[in-house]
Design an enzyme around this catalytic site. Structure first.
Site, PDB file in Angstrom:
ATOM      1  N   PRO A   1       0.790  -1.238   0.000  1.00 19.85           N
ATOM      2  CA  PRO A   1       0.000   0.000   0.000  1.00 19.85           C
ATOM      3  C   PRO A   1       0.821   1.287   0.000  1.00 19.85           C
ATOM      4  O   PRO A   1       0.246   2.371   0.083  1.00 19.85           O
ATOM      5  CB  PRO A   1      -0.803  -0.124   1.295  1.00 19.85           C
ATOM      6  CG  PRO A   1       0.049  -0.946   2.198  1.00 19.85           C
ATOM      7  CD  PRO A   1       0.848  -1.874   1.324  1.00 19.85           C
ATOM      8  N   CYS A   2       2.153   1.218  -0.123  1.00 15.27           N
ATOM      9  CA  CYS A   2       2.943   2.437   0.092  1.00 15.27           C
ATOM     10  C   CYS A   2       2.622   3.535  -0.912  1.00 15.27           C
ATOM     11  O   CYS A   2       2.849   4.704  -0.636  1.00 15.27           O
ATOM     12  CB  CYS A   2       4.435   2.117   0.104  1.00 15.27           C
ATOM     13  SG  CYS A   2       5.025   1.368  -1.413  1.00 15.27           S
TER      14      CYS A   2
END
Lengths: 340, 346
Positions: A287-288
């Site tokens: 999810p970065c």
């Protein structure tokens, strides 16, 4: 039990304070309350999705007990990405993203956009996060080769690379599991039953696209995925998890799952990690970069129709459009009406 | 018997097991913490849902092919929960799910799995289904018709699981023949179909359908099996027809799913039904396909002159991936084994 980066991630998630006020339009992130609102809206709009509570021992206090994560099961995946090919891969594709009122806008080059984020972005602002991220790539390579080796050793070939080119499969007697399955079934017989619709046919009659013809040759058995969405407290965004099955409902290996992930993302932003609410590891889109991508999608939507009010509960519908660029052949729906 | 032989024999789409990885984890935990060496039969719960067509057709070259997924019965971690604590994992079975009672035999060794008298335990389940039909218990609780069996052996060192599902279907007294198969919209109006959709939600997996025959009173209602006398015996519409329905996990365009089999036996045994209209209730997302998938079958049921006193023959073991009557295996080591997972750490 867990990989180093996921342990590190959960420690940081623990220390990170909860997001209290809404920032989704400014930064693309969500509060837990907004995740629940957006999840409720997704379940309402797309009845194939439902809330799950997960294992009570892994419950997150900042989410309601019965709304820990979202899941949709048995999503068909008709073909592999490389077969999908064509426009989607060459130019990143165009996707018609419909707004609530039916106005639409075109998200062009979704794949490139995301690719740019992961590659250029990584180099430009390399920081602690990105090092962790890079580390996880190596982890994936290890998992991949390991699973691939295990897979060849003990199961029937069920990825395209494994299948001999002429479409034949090796003699099943050579495969220990099959022998064992046969031995364990000894002694069970059934009377002939003309009322049973002939079911799956053996894998030797494999269709070129990896889907199996059933009794009726127009009916295909396909790979399927269970897709879940959790809330990632550290990145303050939703996070997608995948568990895949082959045409015979056997769990897919990591190698096989990567066949269904766009080449821009496979083994870069997709890793195998423990699911936060269940005791199984699954493929997950890291999810970065989600907040950045969501911010861009939201900006475009607002630019294209300045008078339009974007509500936070629509976030997950938009998020799924982005996920579709990572999983181009997984056919979950975003539709809103039901028929019988 | 009035059955014209030229009508084809009705064929049913078998159920396919769908084991969620959370089921294997819960089984492993129960084996270690609760069952230990006790291999007694355990009650579990399975789930199925109306077939849900999310994508209608796949374009392959010039040919558009209908894509139909398997008719699935799922087990998850929630399958082990008793009635009392089933709320603790609410939602695991997905939306609109129907429950099916199951019995689990988990053996301690692979040898015991091999030696288990599978035909005997299968016959026990068939007996219970037959008993629920003859006693009328299935009228009050129709989920008893979809009772299933699951044999497992869990190799906890390797996280490898052997398993075999059986979905017992009592064989008909004589072949069921199908006079007509039509899409639901060719049989009922849009208003009636909508009434069916809302009605099914509140009633359950097997139901009666009451259709008003007058053209100007375009109504349809979904009733429980317990209302048989009111809906069928005292039906004043005069056509004498019996219309029933069931939540159908199959998406086959011309065939009903497996759960209909024992329901037809109930109709014949309990109420001597010899002709019936059946709606196979399925769902479709209307924007992805133009063809709704629910179908209506007109069937003839050859009724036996006397009701059998013993359980009819029964079939329904699930075939494995090679289409043989054998168990399946699932290797979850790469995704559950702490050692294998630790190996992947950097």
């Amino acid at each position: 039990m867990t990989t180093f980066q996921s342990l590190f991630h959960s420690a940081r998630e623990y220390l990170n304070p909860l997001l209290k006020s809404s920032k989704f339009k400014e930064t693309g992130v969500l509060t837990p309350e907004e995740f629940v609102l957006a999840g409720d809206f997704l379940v309402y709009k797309c009845p194939t999705w439902s809330w799950a509570s997960g294992d009570p021992a892994k419950r997150r206090e900042y989410l309601p007990a019965e709304k820990q994560y979202l899941i949709t099961r048995n999503v068909p995946c008709l073909q592999r990405v490389k077969e999908y090919g064509g426009a989607g891969e060459q130019d990143g594709g165009e996707m018609d993203v419909e707004g609530e009122s039916g106005d639409s806008w075109i998200a062009t080059h979704k794949n490139r956009q995301a690719k740019g984020d992961t590659e250029e972005g990584t180099i430009a602002d390399m920081d602690e996060e990105e090092e962790v991220h890079l580390g996880s790539r190596d982890g994936v390579a290890t998992v991949t080769s390991k699973l691939h080796a295990a897979h060849i050793g003990n199961d029937a070939p069920n990825s395209e690379e494994d299948a001999p080119p002429d479409g034949e499969i090796p003699d099943m007697a050579d495969i220990p599991d099959m022998d064992e399955e046969d031995a364990l079934g000894e002694g069970v017989e059934e009377v002939e039953d003309p009322a049973a619709l002939p079911g799956h046919i053996p894998a030797s009659k494999r269709e070129p696209a990896g889907a199996l013809a059933s009794g009726n040759d127009k009916i295909l058995r396909t790979r399927t995925y269970d897709v879940s969405i959790t809330y990632d407290k550290y990145y303050q965004t939703p996070r997608v998890w995948l568990f895949g099955y082959d045409e015979h409902r056997r769990p897919l290996t990591a190698t096989q799952i990567f066949e269904d992930i766009s080449q821009d993302h496979a083994q870069k932003t997709v890793t195998i990690e423990p699911h936060p609410h269940e005791h199984v590891s699954m493929a997950s889109i890291h999810p970065c970069k989600h907040a950045n991508v969501m911010k861009k999608i939201i900006d475009r939507l607002l630019e294209s129709d300045s008078g339009k009010e974007l509500r936070v509960d629509q976030y997950l519908l938009l998020f799924l459009k982005f996920v579709a660029s990572v999983l181009p052949t997984v056919e979950y729906d975003y539709t809103t009406s039901m028929d019988v | 018997m009035s059955t014209p032989d030229h009508h084809p024999i009705l064929q049913f789409d078998p159920l396919s097991s769908a084991v969620d990885p959370t089921f294997w984890h819960a089984l492993s935990r129960n084996k270690i913490e609760v069952y230990r060496l006790d291999d007694a039969a355990r009650a579990i719960t399975g789930y199925y849902a109306p077939y849900h067509a999310a994508s209608g057709h796949q374009q392959r070259g010039a040919v558009s092919q209908l894509v139909v997924g398997a008719a699935r019965l799922a087990v998850t971690a929630q399958s082990f929960d008793s009635e009392d604590d089933s709320n603790s994992r609410k939602g695991m079975n997905g939306g609109g799910g129907v429950v099916a009672p199951g019995v689990l035999y988990n053996t301690n060794t692979i040898e015991e799995f091999k030696k288990l008298d599978k035909s005997a335990v299968f016959a026990q389940v068939a007996d219970r289904i037959w008993e629920s039909i003859t006693s009328g218990a299935a009228v009050a609780d129709p989920t008893l018709l979809t009772r299933f069996i699951l044999l497992t052996f869990a190799d906890l060192k390797k996280y490898k699981f052997w398993y075999w599902f059986g979905f017992p279907a009592l064989l008909p007294f004589a072949p069921v023949r199908v006079r007509a198969v039509r899409p639901v919209r060719e049989v009922w109006s849009a208003r009636q179909v909508e009434a069916l959709r809302t009605g099914v939600r509140g009633v359950g997996p097997f139901f009666l359908v009451k259709v008003a025959s007058a053209d100007d009173d375009d109504t349809l209602s979904v009733r429980g099996l317990g209302e048989w006398d009111e809906v069928v015996r005292h039906d004043e519409s005069g056509d004498g027809g019996v219309t029933v329905g069931f939540v159908d996990p199959s998406g086959q365009p011309a065939h009903p799913g497996w759960p209909l089999r024992n329901f037809l036996i109930l109709l014949q045994t309990r109420w001597k039904v010899d002709a019936v209209r059946v709606v196979c209730y399925r769902e479709t997302l209307s924007s992805t396909t133009t063809t709704p998938t629910s179908i209506v079958l007109d069937l003839t049921l050859p009724t036996p002159s006397t009701t059998p006193t013993t359980t009819p023959k029964c079939v329904g073991w699930e075939k494995n991936s090679m289409a043989k009557l054998s168990p399946r295996s699932a290797d979850l080591g790469p995704l559950m084994d702490p050692r294998q997972l630790a190996d992947t750490a950097v």
